[in-house]
Write an enzyme that holds these catalytic residues in place. Structure first.
Site, PDB file in Angstrom:
ATOM      1  N   CYS A   2       0.976   8.070   5.968  1.00  0.00           N
ATOM      2  CA  CYS A   2       1.356   8.942   7.219  1.00  0.00           C
ATOM      3  C   CYS A   2       1.702   8.903   8.364  1.00  0.00           C
ATOM      4  O   CYS A   2       1.028   7.877   8.847  1.00  0.00           O
ATOM      5  CB  CYS A   2       1.101  10.287   6.667  1.00  0.00           C
ATOM      6  SG  CYS A   2       0.681  11.359   5.217  1.00  0.00           S
ATOM      7  N   ARG A  27       4.171   3.114   7.405  1.00  0.00           N
ATOM      8  CA  ARG A  27       3.003   4.079   7.108  1.00  0.00           C
ATOM      9  C   ARG A  27       3.017   4.934   6.474  1.00  0.00           C
ATOM     10  O   ARG A  27       2.540   5.962   5.460  1.00  0.00           O
ATOM     11  CB  ARG A  27       2.536   4.980   8.161  1.00  0.00           C
ATOM     12  CG  ARG A  27       1.706   4.219   9.521  1.00  0.00           C
ATOM     13  CD  ARG A  27       1.957   4.959  10.564  1.00  0.00           C
ATOM     14  NE  ARG A  27       0.118   5.587  10.721  1.00  0.00           N
ATOM     15  CZ  ARG A  27      -0.834   5.447  10.867  1.00  0.00           C
ATOM     16  NH1 ARG A  27      -1.058   4.310  11.077  1.00  0.00           N
ATOM     17  NH2 ARG A  27      -1.879   5.780  10.140  1.00  0.00           N
ATOM     18  N   TRP A  75       3.270   9.771   3.327  1.00  0.00           N
ATOM     19  CA  TRP A  75       3.342   8.997   2.333  1.00  0.00           C
ATOM     20  C   TRP A  75       2.133  10.328   1.314  1.00  0.00           C
ATOM     21  O   TRP A  75       1.001  10.776   1.581  1.00  0.00           O
ATOM     22  CB  TRP A  75       2.027   7.715   2.336  1.00  0.00           C
ATOM     23  CG  TRP A  75       1.995   7.226   1.284  1.00  0.00           C
ATOM     24  CD1 TRP A  75       2.642   6.393   0.571  1.00  0.00           C
ATOM     25  CD2 TRP A  75       0.871   7.135   0.605  1.00  0.00           C
ATOM     26  NE1 TRP A  75       2.208   6.322   0.293  1.00  0.00           N
ATOM     27  CE2 TRP A  75       0.521   5.848  -0.846  1.00  0.00           C
ATOM     28  CE3 TRP A  75      -0.087   8.267   1.007  1.00  0.00           C
ATOM     29  CZ2 TRP A  75      -0.373   5.738  -1.337  1.00  0.00           C
ATOM     30  CZ3 TRP A  75      -1.113   7.789  -0.253  1.00  0.00           C
ATOM     31  CH2 TRP A  75      -1.206   6.141  -1.165  1.00  0.00           C
ATOM     32  N   GLY A 102      -3.647  12.267   6.710  1.00  0.00           N
ATOM     33  CA  GLY A 102      -4.669  12.746   5.890  1.00  0.00           C
ATOM     34  C   GLY A 102      -5.528  13.150   4.670  1.00  0.00           C
ATOM     35  O   GLY A 102      -3.834  13.698   4.737  1.00  0.00           O
ATOM     36  N   LYS A 494       1.931 -10.601  -3.445  1.00  0.00           N
ATOM     37  CA  LYS A 494       3.054 -10.584  -2.760  1.00  0.00           C
ATOM     38  C   LYS A 494       4.165 -10.302  -4.243  1.00  0.00           C
ATOM     39  O   LYS A 494       5.529  -9.437  -3.716  1.00  0.00           O
ATOM     40  CB  LYS A 494       3.311 -12.113  -1.993  1.00  0.00           C
ATOM     41  CG  LYS A 494       3.499 -12.657  -0.773  1.00  0.00           C
ATOM     42  CD  LYS A 494       2.817 -11.063   0.430  1.00  0.00           C
ATOM     43  CE  LYS A 494       2.141 -10.409   0.568  1.00  0.00           C
ATOM     44  NZ  LYS A 494       0.570 -10.201   1.155  1.00  0.00           N
TER      45      LYS A 494
HETATM   46  C1  F6R Z   1      -0.920  -6.565   0.653  1.00  0.00           C
HETATM   47  C2  F6R Z   1      -1.255  -5.970   1.395  1.00  0.00           C
HETATM   48  C3  F6R Z   1      -2.379  -4.720   1.498  1.00  0.00           C
HETATM   49  C4  F6R Z   1      -2.968  -4.995   2.296  1.00  0.00           C
HETATM   50  C5  F6R Z   1      -4.876  -3.160   2.006  1.00  0.00           C
HETATM   51  C6  F6R Z   1      -5.723  -3.988   3.400  1.00  0.00           C
HETATM   52  O1  F6R Z   1       1.160  -7.087   1.451  1.00  0.00           O
HETATM   53  O2  F6R Z   1      -0.427  -5.318   3.111  1.00  0.00           O
HETATM   54  O3  F6R Z   1      -2.659  -5.055   0.264  1.00  0.00           O
HETATM   55  O4  F6R Z   1      -3.478  -5.410   3.022  1.00  0.00           O
HETATM   56  O5  F6R Z   1      -3.951  -2.430   2.086  1.00  0.00           O
HETATM   57  O6  F6R Z   1      -5.063  -3.738   4.703  1.00  0.00           O
HETATM   58  P1  F6R Z   1      -5.796  -3.693   5.446  1.00  0.00           P
HETATM   59  O7  F6R Z   1      -5.841  -5.312   5.958  1.00  0.00           O
HETATM   60  O8  F6R Z   1      -4.504  -3.240   7.168  1.00  0.00           O
HETATM   61  O9  F6R Z   1      -6.959  -3.063   5.568  1.00  0.00           O
END
Ligand code: F6R
Length: 617
Positions: A2, A27, A75, A102, A494
Site C-alpha cells: 500500500c 507498492r 495491496w 499495514g 523473474k
Molecule cells: C522479485 C522481487 C522480490 C523481492 C522481495 C524482497 O523481483 O522483487 O522477490 O526481492 O520481495 O524485497 P526487498 O529486497 O525489498 O527486501
C-alpha cells in the site's frame, strides 16, 4: 504494501495526491482512493483498480478543489479488492477519515467490542475497525483527534502507517507509524507539508524531509512546525530533517516503455555507482566504512548468516559462494520468514547480513530485530536510504542503485551482488585468504564489469527473438552451477513473476534427480554454461537434455564452440572472473523474461498480486 500520500498547504491538493499515487503504485495497485476537504465538505472517492481508474472516476463528477487531502493505493490484506474495501475509510459518523498501510492483528476482538457498542461496518477491512476505535475513544474520553489516535494505537497490535483527518479539525491531519514507512516533506517556512510512504510523491516540491521512526506520530498543521511524539508515552521526540538526494528524472521512465527495461539498462551505471569511491585499485584497497568500523566482528565471526527474501535471497546465495570462496567464512543463507520463526541458534560471534532493496520487507526486518536481540552483530545491505532495515542494523552498506520502481527486481540484484563481492574481497584480503595479486586482479575485473554489461545489452534483439519463439511455452527450466546456480533461481523467478509462466531453477546436476522427467520437445531449458564454472559438467548436463529433445537456450562465454554445436540458441557473455559471472549472466535472463512478458501483454511493471515492498508477513 500500500502507498499513502497526502498534502496540506496552499496549493490545490488533488494533482499532488493523484501524481503521488501514480509514483507509489509499485507498492500496491488493486484499488485506489482519495479524500479532499473543501467548503465544509469531505469528498471521498475510491475504486477497485488502478490509480488511472480512480482518476477516471474523479473526472466524471468530482469537484477536486481543496488544499488538504490524502490518497491511498492498495495491496489487499483484509478483504478482497473491491470499491468498499478500498481506502480511505470513514468512521461511523463520517466525521473521521483514515488511510492505512499495514495490518491490525487484533482487529477482530476490537471489532466485536465496537459492534456491541452499536458500530456498523461496511467493509471487511481492519482499517475501518481502527478508525471506529479512534472515534469511540474520541467520544468516550472527550479528547481531540491527536490524543484519540494515540490512545487507539496503544490498544492495537500490528503494523501501520496511517493518516487520519477529522472534520472538526479541518486544518490538520495526524500521521503515525509502526512497521510501515512515512516520510513527511516540509515546505518552505512550514507553509505546506507532504506525507508519503516514500519521498517520490513530493520530490519536486521540497528536498527536506523527516522520516518517522517506529512508534512515532505527528500532528501536521499548516504554518506550524512539526511536532513528533512517542505514541507510547507522549514524549516529544527530537527529529532530524534530512536533505533528500532523489531527483525527478530518477523516478521517471526516461523514454523506456517500462521501468523494468529502464532499470535493466541502468545496470552499468548502477554497478559503477555501487563501487565508486569504495574500490580503489591504485591504493590496493576497498573502503567500506561499515566494515572498517567493525572489522573485528567480521574477522572473528564464526559464521555469517544472511537473511533476505525473494531476489535479495538469491543475492544472498551468490554471497554464500563469494564469502566462502574468497573470504573463507562459513555462510548460511536464510529466508527471513523461516529464520524469524524457528528459534535459530545465534551467538555473539555470528554476523548477520540482512539484504533488502526496499529496506522495508517485514520478514527481513523481523529477522534483523530478532538477531539483534540474540546478540548478533547485524549488517544491512539496502538500497533505500533511511529505510527501516538500514536504520535497525548495527552498520551497513547502501547499494546506491537509485530508485527501483519496476516491481521485478533487476538492478537491485546486481548492485547487491556488487556490494557483497566488495565485502568478500575486502575480508578475504584482511584474512589473507586471497593474495594481494588476486585481490588486485579482482578489482581490475570488477572495474570492467559496467562496460561488459553495457556491451552485453547489445544482445537485446537476439534475446527478443528467442523470446518470440518460446513465449507460448507453459513451463521453463533454468539450470546453473556454483556461482550461477542462484542466477538460475533468479532467472526462473523473474519469468514467473512477470510473465506468469511456470519456471523452476535448479543446480544443473540436480536435474537427474527428478526434473529430467519434465523434459520433452516442448520444454525450453535455460542453461548457464560459462567457461570456468564446472564447464565440462554443465556440458554433460546439456547433452542429457539434448538426448531428451529439450530446447536449449545456453548462456556461454564469448568464443565458446562446444555448446554452440549442441544448443538450440546461444547467448554469449564477455569473459570475466568466475566469481563475477553472475553480474553478467543475469542480464540476458532479465531481458528474456521482460520480452516474453511484453509479448504476452502482461503488466510488466505491476504484475498481478505483487507489490514492490512486502511490509506484511
Ligand atoms: C522479485 C522481487 C522480490 C523481492 C522481495 C524482497 O523481483 O522483487 O522477490 O526481492 O520481495 O524485497 P526487498 O529486497 O525489498 O527486501
Amino acid at each position: 504494501m500500500c502507498g499513502i500520500t497526502g498534502y496540506i498547504g496552499y496549493r490545490e491538493a488533488y494533482p499532488i495526491i493523484i501524481n503521488g499515487l501514480k509514483r507509489l503504485e509499485y507498492r500496491g495497485y488493486d484499488s485506489a482512493g482519495l479524500v479532499l476537504y473543501n467548503n465544509d465538505e469531505i469528498k471521498l472517492v475510491k475504486t477497485k483498480g488502478k490509480v488511472s481508474d480512480l482518476e477516471k472516476k474523479i473526472q466524471e463528477n468530482t469537484d477536486t478543489s481543496g488544499t488538504i487531502g490524502f490518497g491511498h493505493t492498495r495491496w489487499a490484506t483484509h478483504g478482497v479488492p473491491n470499491d468498499v474495501n478500498s481506502h480511505p475509510h470513514y468512521s461511523e459518523s463520517e466525521n473521521l477519515v483514515i488511510i492505512h498501510n499495514g495490518i491490525i492483528e487484533n482487529y477482530d476482538t476490537i471489532k466485536k467490542a465496537l459492534i456491541e457498542r452499536g458500530y456498523t461496518f461496511k467493509s471487511d477491512t481492519d482499517t475501518e475497525v481502527l478508525i471506529n476505535l479512534i472515534e469511540e475513544i474520541k467520544k468516550k474520553h472527550k479528547v481531540k483527534l491527536g490524543k484519540a489516535v494515540q490512545l487507539a494505537l496503544n490498544e492495537v497490535v500490528g503494523a501501520y502507517a496511517i493518516t487520519v483527518f477529522d472534520k472538526e479539525k479541518p486544518d490538520e491531519f495526524v500521521v503515525a507509524r509502526l512497521g510501515s514507512p512515512i516520510a513527511i516533506g516540509i515546505g518552505e517556512d512550514n507553509k505546506e507539508f507532504f506525507i508519503a510512504s516514500d519521498a517520490s510523491p513530493f520530490i519536486e516540491y521540497t528536498k527536506n524531509a523527516i522520516y518517522l521512526e517506529d512508534g512515532e506520530m505527528a500532528i501536521i498543521k499548516r504554518d506550524r512546525e512539526i511536532r513528533v511524539r512517542n505514541i507510547k508515552d507522549d514524549a516529544l521526540v527530537k527529529y532530524d530533517v534530512l536533505e533528500l538526494k532523489l531527483s525527478l528524472d530518477q523516478i521517471e521512465k526516461g523514454g523506456f516503455d517500462h521501468f523494468m527495461l529502464k532499470e535493466i539498462y541502468e545496470q552499468p551505471k548502477a554497478i559503477t555507482d555501487t563501487f565508486r569511491g569504495r574500490m580503489l585499485p591504485n591504493e590496493g584497497i576497498i573502503k567500506m566504512q561499515g566494515i572498517d568500523d567493525h572489522k573485528q566482528k567480521f574477522l572473528n565471526a564464526n559464521r555469517i548468516i544472511i537473511v533476505a527474501c525473494g531476489t535479495s535471497w538469491h543475492a544472498g546465495l551468490v554471497a554464500e559462494y563469494l564469502f566462502e570462496d574468497i573470504a573463507r567464512i562459513p555462510v548460511e543463507v536464510e529466508y527471513g520468514s523461516e529464520f524469524r520463526y524457528r528459534n535459530p541458534i545465534i551467538t555473539e560471534n555470528d554476523v548477520v547480513i540482512a539484504i533488502s532493496q526496499s529496506g522495508e520487507t517485514a520478514d527481513t526486518l523481523a529477522a534483523v530485530k530478532m538477531a539483534k536481540e540474540k546478540g548478533a552483530f547485524v549488517y544491512g545491505v539496502c538500497n533505500v536510504v533511511g529505510s527501516s532495515i538500514a536504520r535497525e542494523t548495527n552498520a551497513g552498506s547502501y547499494t546506491h542503485a537509485g530508485p527501483e520502481i519496476g516491481v521485478a527486481s533487476t538492478k537491485a540484484f546486481t548492485t547487491q551482488i556488487t556490494v557483497l563481492t566488495l565485502m568478500a574481497l575486502k575480508l578475504g584480503l584482511e584474512k589473507g585468504s586471497i593474495s594481494k595479486t588476486e585481490f588486485h586482479q579482482y578489482l581490475i575485473e570488477m572495474g570492467l564489469i559496467p562496460d561488459k554489461v553495457e556491451n552485453l545489452l547489445a544482445i537485446d534483439d537476439k534475446v527478443k527473438e528467442i523470446a518470440s519463439i518460446y513465449k507460448d511455452a507453459t513451463n521453463f527450466l533454468y539450470l546453473g552451477r556454483g556461482f550461477n546456480f542462484p542466477v538460475a533461481l533468479e532467472g526462473a523467478l523473474k519469468l514467473k513473476e512477470i510473465s506468469y509462466i511456470h519456471a523452476e531453477g535448479y543446480p544443473a546436476a540436480e536435474m537427474k534427480h527428478g526434473p529430467i522427467a519434465l523434459i520433452d520437445e516442448n520444454m525450453p531449458i535455460v542453461v548457464i554454461a560459462t567457461k570456468k564454472g564446472h564447464y565440462d559438467k554443465v556440458v554433460s548436463n546439456i547433452q542429457e537434455i539434448k538426448s531428451r529433445n529439450g530446447k536449449i537456450i545456453a548462456v556461454v562465454t564469448e568464443g565458446d564452440t562446444t555448446v554452440k554445436e549442441i544448443a538450440d540458441h546461444v547467448i554469449e557473455i564477455p569473459e570475466t572472473e568466475e566469481a563475477l559471472t553472475p553480474l553478467l549472466t543475469t542480464i540476458p535472463l532479465q531481458l528474456l523474461s521482460y520480452h516474453i512478458a511484453v509479448m504476452l501483454g502482461r503488466n510488466v511493471d505491476q504484475p498481478r498480486n505483487l507489490a514492490k515492498s512486502v511490509t506484511v508477513e
